[in-house]
Design a protein around this motif. Structure first.
Motif, PDB file in Angstrom:
ATOM      1  N   VAL A 158       0.855  -1.197   0.151  1.00  0.00           N
ATOM      2  CA  VAL A 158      -0.059  -0.016   0.034  1.00  0.00           C
ATOM      3  C   VAL A 158       0.681   1.408  -0.012  1.00  0.00           C
ATOM      4  N   GLU A 159       1.820   1.258   0.926  1.00  0.00           N
ATOM      5  CA  GLU A 159       2.771   2.629   0.885  1.00  0.00           C
ATOM      6  C   GLU A 159       4.021   1.945   0.416  1.00  0.00           C
ATOM      7  N   TYR A 204       7.041   0.980   3.016  1.00  0.00           N
ATOM      8  CA  TYR A 204       6.838   0.319   3.913  1.00  0.00           C
ATOM      9  C   TYR A 204       6.593  -1.043   3.141  1.00  0.00           C
ATOM     10  N   ILE A 205       7.453  -2.342   3.492  1.00  0.00           N
ATOM     11  CA  ILE A 205       7.127  -3.520   3.210  1.00  0.00           C
ATOM     12  C   ILE A 205       5.993  -4.149   3.998  1.00  0.00           C
ATOM     13  N   LEU A 206       4.684  -4.320   3.759  1.00  0.00           N
ATOM     14  CA  LEU A 206       3.862  -4.612   4.773  1.00  0.00           C
ATOM     15  C   LEU A 206       3.098  -5.990   4.361  1.00  0.00           C
ATOM     16  N   VAL A 266       0.129  -6.639   3.730  1.00  0.00           N
ATOM     17  CA  VAL A 266      -1.140  -6.040   3.644  1.00  0.00           C
ATOM     18  C   VAL A 266      -1.861  -6.483   2.299  1.00  0.00           C
ATOM     19  N   SER A 267      -2.970  -6.666   2.172  1.00  0.00           N
ATOM     20  CA  SER A 267      -3.620  -6.903   0.792  1.00  0.00           C
ATOM     21  C   SER A 267      -4.851  -6.210   0.670  1.00  0.00           C
ATOM     22  N   LYS A 268      -5.403  -5.781  -0.382  1.00  0.00           N
ATOM     23  CA  LYS A 268      -6.560  -5.232  -0.789  1.00  0.00           C
ATOM     24  C   LYS A 268      -7.493  -6.318  -1.329  1.00  0.00           C
TER      25      LYS A 268
END
Lengths: 102, 395
Positions: free
Chosen positions: A15-16, A19-21, A23-25
């Motif tokens: 998302v950002e 940052y490696i996160l 996170v998934s949409k």
């Protein structure tokens, strides 16, 4: 054909960029074509189907699609159906049978 | 004007959380942490603090609630101790590895059996590798200052990791000391607006996302490395936050360590927590007798003050490490960490174990420890396995 698809489908959507996160949409098939996990496939007997939509309601993977002009007919999206058999179990008219994958 | 009040360590935590305008508090009571959350509950009930106090059935749920709050960008706070921290443990790791910026006060208490409510650092140090920034406080003033600074540190875009502030059970938590309480307006200026954080990600029903989902080996390591980058940045951010805090309060915290008369010392003792005060007194006493000794207090255990330690300890005759914890089958946890940080520097390092389960560490104990280090340096002997200070029937 589905089994030839690579697992290297991007699971994560960053998302950002800074940052490696993990996170998934929400998106169709974020974990790839999970239909390749299947060992039994549900087959719908259209003649027996009364369009009650219980299979569509119960499918935990949203792999039952509503089709047709009135969106009251159903078909299985075999790209994502894992073959759990819940639709066949729930169908009051025994219109779905589980067939062993070849 | 800041005003000075006589506060226990626990009340210092509660006042600091109030000054930081925390928005969500979720905690489960446990001795000796209870008066922190009781005081905060009072603040919420009386309307002095505008926060949501979430009552939960366990520490595991308390941390889950704080993680949920932090995921929406809210400023969250919790506090626990010992067995509460162990019960919370799974979610402590979830907060650290998931980059959820929040602050937790941990009142250090020994783990049972045998049952104990007194101080020991094993509960916090068991979470050393969980991605949390870990501070150890020496006195109640530092407790208050650290909680406030922790919010600035954890919400900094270069960090975004949770922070644990450790204070010794009873020695700090239930002991009253004069504590200077900063002006609310100064803290409002010092900290970001509560709830304004939008990074690293924010849960928003209008723009949904999934966090922490199954991640295949192809992507996992990069996510871990991201945490390590944050921890490295935190070294600088902690110093910046401490300096800025000094500008508004006059109390500067501009290093990850506190160097107490180490400059020209031959012998340096490394220590954390409340007993640093006694160690400083021992240093003064021995300096008067002509011994060149110093104390190196580690303010943070994570990120580990690697550079400071190497700079201050190189060229010394003997280093001692005092551990209020124990790793069975090895030795003191900090002794192990200090030894690894000083690898390549030719200096002997002797470990000491003391204060377990709240056993008093007295001024005399520290004088004894320093004199052993002086003696070992004079005789040029190699370090021995950790020495248990005041162990009855053995030493």
């Amino acid at each position: 054909m589905l089994k030839q698809l690579s697992w290297l489908i991007l699971l994560l959507e960053v998302v950002e960029l800074s940052y490696i996160l993990p996170v998934s949409k929400p998106s169709e098939g974020a974990s790839g074509f999970t239909g390749i996990w299947r060992s039994f496939k549900p087959v719908i007997d259209v003649g027996k189907c009364r369009k009650c939509l219980l299979c569509w309601l119960y499918c935990p993977e949203a792999a039952i699609k509503r089709v047709g002009d009135d969106y009251m007919s159903v078909e299985v999206d075999y790209r994502y159906c894992k073959g759990c058999g819940i639709c066949a179990n729930e169908c009051p008219f025994k219109a779905i049978i589980m067939v062993k994958e070849g | 004007m800041a005003k000075t009040e006589i506060l226990t360590g626990n009340y210092a935590v509660a006042y600091a959380a109030k000054l930081s305008r925390v928005q969500v508090i979720s905690a489960y009571p446990i001795t000796p942490q209870t008066s922190i959350v009781e005081k905060l509950d009072e603040f919420v009930e009386s309307g002095e603090l505008n926060a949501k106090y979430v009552r939960v059935e366990s520490e595991h749920s308390a941390m889950a609630a704080c993680i949920g709050a932090a995921a929406t960008g809210a400023r969250a706070f919790t506090a626990t101790s010992s067995h509460g921290l162990m019960y919370m443990s799974e979610l402590v790791w979830w907060a650290g590895l998931g980059k959820f910026p929040l602050v937790m006060a941990v009142v250090c208490r020994a783990l049972a059996p045998p049952w104990s409510i007194w101080s020991e650092h094993n509960d916090v140090l068991a979470h050393r590798d969980s991605g949390w920034i870990i501070f150890f406080a020496e006195d109640n003033q530092e407790v208050l200052d650290l909680i406030i600074q922790s919010y600035r540190i954890c919400e900094d875009e270069r960090v975004l990791q949770p922070v644990m502030v450790a204070l010794d059970a009873f020695i700090l938590s239930h002991t009253s000391m004069p504590v200077s309480i900063p002006e609310q307006s100064d803290i409002d200026e010092y900290l970001p607006t509560p709830g304004s954080r939008r990074k690293p990600f924010i849960l928003d029903p209008d723009d949904p996302l999934t966090h922490g989902n199954l991640t295949y080996p192809e992507y996992f390591m990069e996510i871990r490395y991201e945490i390590e980058k944050s921890m490295n940045s935190a070294r600088r951010v902690i110093i910046e936050a401490g300096r800025r805090y000094g500008e508004i309060t006059g109390r500067y915290y501009d290093s990850l360590v506190e160097d107490y008369r180490c400059g020209d010392a031959d012998i340096v003792l490394v220590n954390v927590g409340s007993s640093c005060g006694d160690a400083k007194e021992a240093v003064d006493l021995l300096r008067d007798e002509g011994y060149k000794v110093g104390l190196l207090k580690l303010r943070t255990v994570r990120p580990f003050p690697f550079e400071d330690l190497r700079r201050i300890c190189s060229g010394k005759r003997y280093i001692g490490v005092f551990d209020r914890n124990y790793s069975f089958g090895y030795g003191g946890i900090l002794h192990c960490e200090v030894s690894s940080a000083l690898s390549g520097i030719k200096v002997p390092i002797q470990g000491f174990i003391g204060g377990l389960g709240g056993r008093d560490i007295t001024l005399d104990d520290y004088v004894w420890v320093f004199k052993i280090l002086v003696d070992m340096a004079d005789r040029g002997v190699e370090p021995k396995p950790p020495i248990w200070v005041g162990l009855r029937g053995v030493v």
